[in-house]
Scaffold this active site. Structure first.
Site, PDB file in Angstrom:
ATOM      1  N   ASP A 139       0.830  -1.212   0.000  1.00  0.00           N
ATOM      2  CA  ASP A 139       0.000   0.000   0.000  1.00  0.00           C
ATOM      3  C   ASP A 139       0.865   1.264   0.000  1.00  0.00           C
ATOM      4  O   ASP A 139       2.002   1.256   0.470  1.00  0.00           O
ATOM      5  CB  ASP A 139      -0.922  -0.031   1.231  1.00  0.00           C
ATOM      6  CG  ASP A 139      -2.107   0.910   1.082  1.00  0.00           C
ATOM      7  OD1 ASP A 139      -2.370   1.375  -0.052  1.00  0.00           O
ATOM      8  OD2 ASP A 139      -2.769   1.181   2.100  1.00  0.00           O
TER       9      ASP A 139
ATOM     10  N   ASN B 191       1.278   3.375  -2.865  1.00  0.00           N
ATOM     11  CA  ASN B 191       1.821   3.765  -4.173  1.00  0.00           C
ATOM     12  C   ASN B 191       1.302   5.139  -4.616  1.00  0.00           C
ATOM     13  O   ASN B 191       2.057   5.970  -5.120  1.00  0.00           O
ATOM     14  CB  ASN B 191       1.421   2.749  -5.251  1.00  0.00           C
ATOM     15  CG  ASN B 191       2.055   1.393  -5.044  1.00  0.00           C
ATOM     16  OD1 ASN B 191       2.927   1.231  -4.207  1.00  0.00           O
ATOM     17  ND2 ASN B 191       1.603   0.407  -5.811  1.00  0.00           N
ATOM     18  N   GLY B 192      -0.001   5.340  -4.418  1.00  0.00           N
ATOM     19  CA  GLY B 192      -0.622   6.596  -4.852  1.00  0.00           C
ATOM     20  C   GLY B 192      -0.069   7.786  -4.084  1.00  0.00           C
ATOM     21  O   GLY B 192       0.296   8.813  -4.664  1.00  0.00           O
TER      22      GLY B 192
ATOM     23  N   SER C 112      -7.447  -5.781  -5.298  1.00  0.00           N
ATOM     24  CA  SER C 112      -8.538  -6.350  -4.502  1.00  0.00           C
ATOM     25  C   SER C 112      -9.842  -6.304  -5.291  1.00  0.00           C
ATOM     26  O   SER C 112      -9.968  -5.557  -6.270  1.00  0.00           O
ATOM     27  CB  SER C 112      -8.695  -5.571  -3.194  1.00  0.00           C
ATOM     28  OG  SER C 112      -9.266  -4.298  -3.442  1.00  0.00           O
TER      29      SER C 112
ATOM     30  N   ASN D 204     -10.894  -2.855  -5.548  1.00  0.00           N
ATOM     31  CA  ASN D 204     -10.116  -1.898  -6.358  1.00  0.00           C
ATOM     32  C   ASN D 204     -10.766  -1.590  -7.710  1.00  0.00           C
ATOM     33  O   ASN D 204     -10.353  -0.653  -8.399  1.00  0.00           O
ATOM     34  CB  ASN D 204      -8.673  -2.387  -6.570  1.00  0.00           C
ATOM     35  CG  ASN D 204      -7.800  -2.245  -5.340  1.00  0.00           C
ATOM     36  OD1 ASN D 204      -6.921  -3.065  -5.088  1.00  0.00           O
ATOM     37  ND2 ASN D 204      -8.028  -1.203  -4.540  1.00  0.00           N
TER      38      ASN D 204
ATOM     39  N   ARG E  85     -11.831   2.018  -8.585  1.00  0.00           N
ATOM     40  CA  ARG E  85     -10.888   3.075  -9.006  1.00  0.00           C
ATOM     41  C   ARG E  85     -11.131   3.478 -10.469  1.00  0.00           C
ATOM     42  O   ARG E  85     -11.762   2.730 -11.220  1.00  0.00           O
ATOM     43  CB  ARG E  85      -9.462   2.562  -8.852  1.00  0.00           C
ATOM     44  CG  ARG E  85      -9.145   2.278  -7.405  1.00  0.00           C
ATOM     45  CD  ARG E  85      -7.691   1.977  -7.218  1.00  0.00           C
ATOM     46  NE  ARG E  85      -7.447   1.734  -5.809  1.00  0.00           N
ATOM     47  CZ  ARG E  85      -6.298   1.942  -5.202  1.00  0.00           C
ATOM     48  NH1 ARG E  85      -5.258   2.386  -5.891  1.00  0.00           N
ATOM     49  NH2 ARG E  85      -6.165   1.713  -3.912  1.00  0.00           N
TER      50      ARG E  85
ATOM     51  N   SER F  38      -8.213  -4.854   4.900  1.00  0.00           N
ATOM     52  CA  SER F  38      -8.852  -4.607   3.596  1.00  0.00           C
ATOM     53  C   SER F  38      -9.209  -5.900   2.850  1.00  0.00           C
ATOM     54  O   SER F  38      -8.909  -6.046   1.659  1.00  0.00           O
ATOM     55  CB  SER F  38      -7.958  -3.713   2.731  1.00  0.00           C
ATOM     56  OG  SER F  38      -7.691  -2.486   3.366  1.00  0.00           O
TER      57      SER F  38
HETATM   58  C1  IPE Z   1      -5.498  -2.856  -0.417  1.00  0.00           C
HETATM   59  O1  IPE Z   1      -5.146  -1.525  -0.532  1.00  0.00           O
HETATM   60  C2  IPE Z   1      -5.392  -3.537  -1.743  1.00  0.00           C
HETATM   61  C3  IPE Z   1      -4.056  -3.655  -2.304  1.00  0.00           C
HETATM   62  C4  IPE Z   1      -2.958  -3.231  -1.792  1.00  0.00           C
HETATM   63  C5  IPE Z   1      -4.010  -4.343  -3.566  1.00  0.00           C
HETATM   64  P1  IPE Z   1      -6.231  -0.353  -0.731  1.00  0.00           P
HETATM   65  O2  IPE Z   1      -5.449   0.903  -0.766  1.00  0.00           O
HETATM   66  O3  IPE Z   1      -7.083  -0.668  -1.902  1.00  0.00           O
HETATM   67  O4  IPE Z   1      -7.108  -0.507   0.580  1.00  0.00           O
HETATM   68  P2  IPE Z   1      -8.000   0.576   1.368  1.00  0.00           P
HETATM   69  O5  IPE Z   1      -8.958   1.145   0.376  1.00  0.00           O
HETATM   70  O6  IPE Z   1      -7.070   1.599   1.901  1.00  0.00           O
HETATM   71  O7  IPE Z   1      -8.640  -0.236   2.445  1.00  0.00           O
HETATM   72  C1  IPE Z   2      -1.554   0.159  -3.330  1.00  0.00           C
HETATM   73  O1  IPE Z   2      -1.311   1.518  -3.395  1.00  0.00           O
HETATM   74  C2  IPE Z   2      -1.660  -0.474  -4.676  1.00  0.00           C
HETATM   75  C3  IPE Z   2      -2.977  -0.977  -5.019  1.00  0.00           C
HETATM   76  C4  IPE Z   2      -4.077  -0.842  -4.354  1.00  0.00           C
HETATM   77  C5  IPE Z   2      -3.050  -1.707  -6.245  1.00  0.00           C
HETATM   78  P1  IPE Z   2      -2.508   2.545  -3.432  1.00  0.00           P
HETATM   79  O2  IPE Z   2      -2.813   2.855  -4.863  1.00  0.00           O
HETATM   80  O3  IPE Z   2      -3.632   2.069  -2.629  1.00  0.00           O
HETATM   81  O4  IPE Z   2      -1.830   3.810  -2.775  1.00  0.00           O
HETATM   82  P2  IPE Z   2      -2.515   4.842  -1.793  1.00  0.00           P
HETATM   83  O5  IPE Z   2      -3.066   4.055  -0.643  1.00  0.00           O
HETATM   84  O6  IPE Z   2      -3.591   5.521  -2.561  1.00  0.00           O
HETATM   85  O7  IPE Z   2      -1.408   5.753  -1.393  1.00  0.00           O
HETATM   86 MG    MG Z   3      -4.116   2.334  -0.663  1.00  0.00          MG
END
Ligand code: IPE
Ligand code: IPE
Ligand code: MG
Length: 238
Positions: free
Chosen positions: A15, A17-18, A60, A63, A66, A191
């Site tokens: 988690d 990355n964004g 997930s 996901n 998104r 999650s």
């Molecule tokens: C969990 O992360 C799923 C993955 C890392 C693939 P999310 O970023 O989607 O989870 P929430 O929304 O914060 O619970």
């Molecule tokens: C986890 O990073 C990767 C996936 C869910 C695929 P995020 O994309 O959830 O990153 P944040 O939580 O928004 O920083």
């Molecule tokens: Mg996340």
């Protein structure tokens, strides 16, 4: 550090990355791109440490909420990852396992994944379990349905179901339970990840976002893990 706990299976929620990308004024998908680079570093470290299984939460069932563009980028980076790394995985004796229903993924990614499974299916040194379109509740409902079908078909009796045999209906069939869960980026929730398999896992929540989760960061988590008292409902040894 004395390694008093065994470590067969380590699971990651990759988690942050964004947020990693946002902090650099980059588009979110570049966080996923950089995150994919860390996968192979951590894979190498798991192999070097003699760990048997690594599980990775890559996408997930939630996901899908998104934006389509971000989802497409994610699957494209995974496709690139497997195309680039599969040869070494074959050589390393690594078996690629997929948890989740990949029939909903882009056809190109599905083909790459199927090929990766096929090329590594006889390997037993290490298991790389990538969770894609995975949801824990979905996995448990699926398992219940598969068992019900076996009963209906006369292959099983209701009495055959127990905590051990139930595992044959999970995506992770044959894999040991998770010993250690690491979720990066500081969020403290699971999650919908591996609810059955995490039943007795140790949890560590490093603040580091996944794209910055280096081998060194991983080793720091392992030191914490080895220092934990795992009692499994018993009492501490005198
Ligand atoms: C969990 O992360 C799923 C993955 C890392 C693939 P999310 O970023 O989607 O989870 P929430 O929304 O914060 O619970
Ligand atoms: C986890 O990073 C990767 C996936 C869910 C695929 P995020 O994309 O959830 O990153 P944040 O939580 O928004 O920083
Ligand atoms: Mg996340």
């Amino acid at each position: 550090m004395e390694k008093k706990n065994q470590l067969l299976h380590v699971a990651f929620i990759m988690d942050g990355n964004g947020r990693w990308a946002k902090a650099r004024h980059l588009p979110r998908h570049l966080g996923h791109k950089e995150g994919c680079e860390r996968i192979i570093d951590i894979y190498e470290e798991c192999l070097a440490l003699g760990i048997k299984v690594m599980s990775l939460y890559a996408f997930s069932t939630e996901n899908w909420n998104r934006p389509k563009g971000e989802i497409n980028h994610l699957f494209r980076y995974l496709d690139i990852f497997f195309k680039r790394e599969i040869d070494r995985m074959v050589k390393d004796g690594c078996s690629v396992v997929i948890s989740g229903d990949i029939s909903k993924l882009p056809v190109k990614t599905q083909k790459t994944l199927q090929k990766s499974i096929e090329l590594t299916k006889n390997n037993t040194r290490f298991y790389f379990n990538i969770c894609l379109n995975y949801g824990g509740k979905d996995e448990l409902v699926r398992a219940a349905k598969l068992f019900a079908q076996d009963v209906k078909d006369g292959k099983k009796e209701i009495e055959d179901l127990n905590e051990k045999s139930f595992e044959d209906y999970l995506y992770t069939k044959g894999l040991p339970p998770v010993d250690l869960l690491i979720r990066t980026s500081g969020e403290m929730r699971t999650s919908n990840y591996l609810p059955w398999q995490l039943a007795y896992a140790e949890f560590i929540f490093p603040k580091t976002p996944w794209p910055d989760f280096t081998k060194e960061e991983f080793r720091k988590c392992l030191d914490i893990y080895y220092g934990r008292d795992r009692r499994f409902g018993g009492i501490k040894d005198e």
